[in-house]
Design an enzyme around this catalytic site. Structure first.
Site, PDB file in Angstrom:
ATOM      1  CD1 TRP A  20       0.317   0.555   3.314  1.00  0.00           C
ATOM      2  CD2 TRP A  20      -0.235  -1.601   3.121  1.00  0.00           C
ATOM      3  NE1 TRP A  20       0.801  -0.111   4.422  1.00  0.00           N
ATOM      4  CE2 TRP A  20       0.468  -1.438   4.330  1.00  0.00           C
ATOM      5  CE3 TRP A  20      -0.688  -2.884   2.771  1.00  0.00           C
ATOM      6  CZ2 TRP A  20       0.723  -2.503   5.195  1.00  0.00           C
ATOM      7  CZ3 TRP A  20      -0.421  -3.934   3.641  1.00  0.00           C
ATOM      8  CH2 TRP A  20       0.266  -3.741   4.832  1.00  0.00           C
ATOM      9  NE  ARG A  21       4.822   2.541   4.529  1.00  0.00           N
ATOM     10  CZ  ARG A  21       5.489   2.162   5.604  1.00  0.00           C
ATOM     11  NH1 ARG A  21       6.615   1.486   5.468  1.00  0.00           N
ATOM     12  NH2 ARG A  21       5.055   2.469   6.809  1.00  0.00           N
ATOM     13  CD  GLU A  33      -4.294   3.652   6.891  1.00  0.00           C
ATOM     14  OE1 GLU A  33      -4.365   3.254   8.062  1.00  0.00           O
ATOM     15  OE2 GLU A  33      -3.227   4.035   6.378  1.00  0.00           O
ATOM     16  CG  LEU A  76      -8.129  -9.011   9.887  1.00  0.00           C
ATOM     17  CD1 LEU A  76      -6.681  -9.425  10.060  1.00  0.00           C
ATOM     18  CD2 LEU A  76      -8.299  -8.255   8.579  1.00  0.00           C
ATOM     19  CE1 TYR A 116      -3.596   6.112  11.755  1.00  0.00           C
ATOM     20  CE2 TYR A 116      -5.228   4.583  10.878  1.00  0.00           C
ATOM     21  CZ  TYR A 116      -3.940   5.064  10.908  1.00  0.00           C
ATOM     22  OH  TYR A 116      -3.000   4.529  10.090  1.00  0.00           O
ATOM     23  CG  ASP A 134      -0.759   4.912  15.021  1.00  0.00           C
ATOM     24  OD1 ASP A 134      -0.007   5.823  15.446  1.00  0.00           O
ATOM     25  OD2 ASP A 134      -0.323   3.900  14.437  1.00  0.00           O
ATOM     26  CB  CYS A 188       9.722   5.015  19.603  1.00  0.00           C
ATOM     27  SG  CYS A 188       9.445   5.734  21.243  1.00  0.00           S
TER      28      CYS A 188
END
Length: 354
Positions: A20-21, A33, A76, A116, A134, A188
């Site tokens: 999806w990028r 999304e 899912l 979001y 998010d 992170c």
DNA sequence: AATTCGGGGGT
DNA sequence: ACCCCAGAATT
């Protein structure tokens, strides 16, 4: 260098490759999304591939039946996402001629699209300067700025949203939003973040104070409820069984299951059992065999299901009905079912104990 | 403001 | 065990 530029710089060097990028097609971005809500990339990826392959356009998705959509979504979780996905596809295809809304405000009106997701689509597809907040963003911001307001409190939600708006890179919203999320996912991290090699280490408040591991702060977790499920797996002489669809609110809405007797404790109530039998079975010549003596414990976020499957063998045929469908064994795989049932079905029919 | 929606993976 | 995951909708 300012916060957003550091993140984008890190992102350009460290981003993972994802299908999806490679696109800004709002249909594909929207699909990704919705699929990725509360879902790890690794878990969602195969579903993204199957949905884009099976339904290349929003019209294809709109023209499918809800059952087909649920079947593809099987496994899912959070199945309301699939139902809302389908409803929105029909809306976009039929009322908007297949054109997705192009602003944050309008995207927010779509079923299953919240703050979001509207921000993500608007920024990624249309370069609108709206920040995504998010789980990754909460973690990065709470640590970097040393904020201990609970991220799931009303105060925390508005506080972090405001902060996110001020930090937003207005020139590259798409890159920035994906950068801060990817940074939270890879650098992170919740546990054992790579502070030693972090590009923000000089100005990270939590690192300075040594409270990185305790951030972000999150309000109390809920207690899990125990439920006791007894499934009746009918096995008729003509290789048929009974499935029923879950309706109303609660878990697994829209999915199919075997006739269920839920009790306060382990085991089936004889009266309830006879009641069910009168509707479904012609004969009283049957044999009930527990599939396994041990309970199967299926754990959801806030429910633990103590489950037992009972094989009900008959020398006769079954009575189907509107809500209790007769299903031939060979067709059982075409129905959307919860993973708990899917696991059982696979094991049961593989062993050929029918 | 709090609760409810799955399932899988990491620690 | 407990926590978290590219959160949203309902109560």
């Amino acid at each position: 260098m300012i916060f957003s530029k550091k993140l984008i710089s890190w992102y350009l060097q460290n981003k993972r490759s994802m299908p999806w990028r490679e696109t800004k097609n709002p249909y594909h971005i929207w699909l990704s999304e919705i699929i990725l809500q509360q879902t790890r990339v690794a878990q969602g990826l195969p579903y993204y591939m199957s949905f884009t392959t099976t339904f290349p356009t929003v019209f294809d998705l709109a023209n499918a039946s809800e059952e087909e959509v649920l079947k593809l979504w099987q496994g899912l979780g959070y199945y309301s996402r699939a139902r809302n996905l389908h409803a929105t596809a029909k809306y976009v295809a039929n009322d908007l001629k297949g054109i997705f809304p192009a602003t944050y405000k309008d995207l927010l009106q779509l079923k299953g699209v919240g703050d979001y997701t509207a921000s993500a689509i608007a920024s990624i597809c249309y370069n609108e300067a709206v920040p995504v907040v998010d789980g990754n963003v909460y973690r990065v911001l709470s640590r970097y700025f040393g904020i201990d307001t609970p991220i799931n409190s009303t105060k925390g939600i508005s506080e972090f949203k405001k902060l996110a708006i001020t930090l937003m890179d207005h020139d590259e919203p798409a890159e920035y939003n994906q950068a801060i999320m990817e940074f939270g996912a890879l650098q992170c991290k919740p546990k054992s973040p790579y502070c030693i090699v972090c590009p923000l280490q000089d100005s990270c408040e939590a690192l300075k104070k040594g409270n990185v591991p305790s951030l972000p702060v999150k309000l109390k977790k809920l207690k899990v409820k125990k439920r006791y499920f007894n499934y009746l797996v009918f096995s008729s002489s003509d290789q048929e069984t009974i499935l029923q669809q879950r309706v109303g609110n609660g878990i697994w809405k829209g999915l199919y299951e075997f006739p269920l007797i839920e009790g306060e404790v382990v085991g089936v109530d004889e009266i309830v059992l006879n009641d069910i039998f009168q509707k479904i079975v012609n004969t009283k010549e049957y044999e009930i065999i527990p599939y396994k003596e041990e309970l199967i414990v299926h754990k959801l976020s806030h429910q633990h299901l103590y489950t037992k499957f009972y094989i009900v063998k008959l020398n006769d045929s079954l009575n189907g009905s509107e809500d209790q469908k007769k299903v031939n064994f060979k067709d059982i795989h075409s129905y959307p079912v919860p993973i708990l049932l899917s696991n059982f079905i696979e094991a049961f029919f593989k062993k050929d104990l029918v």
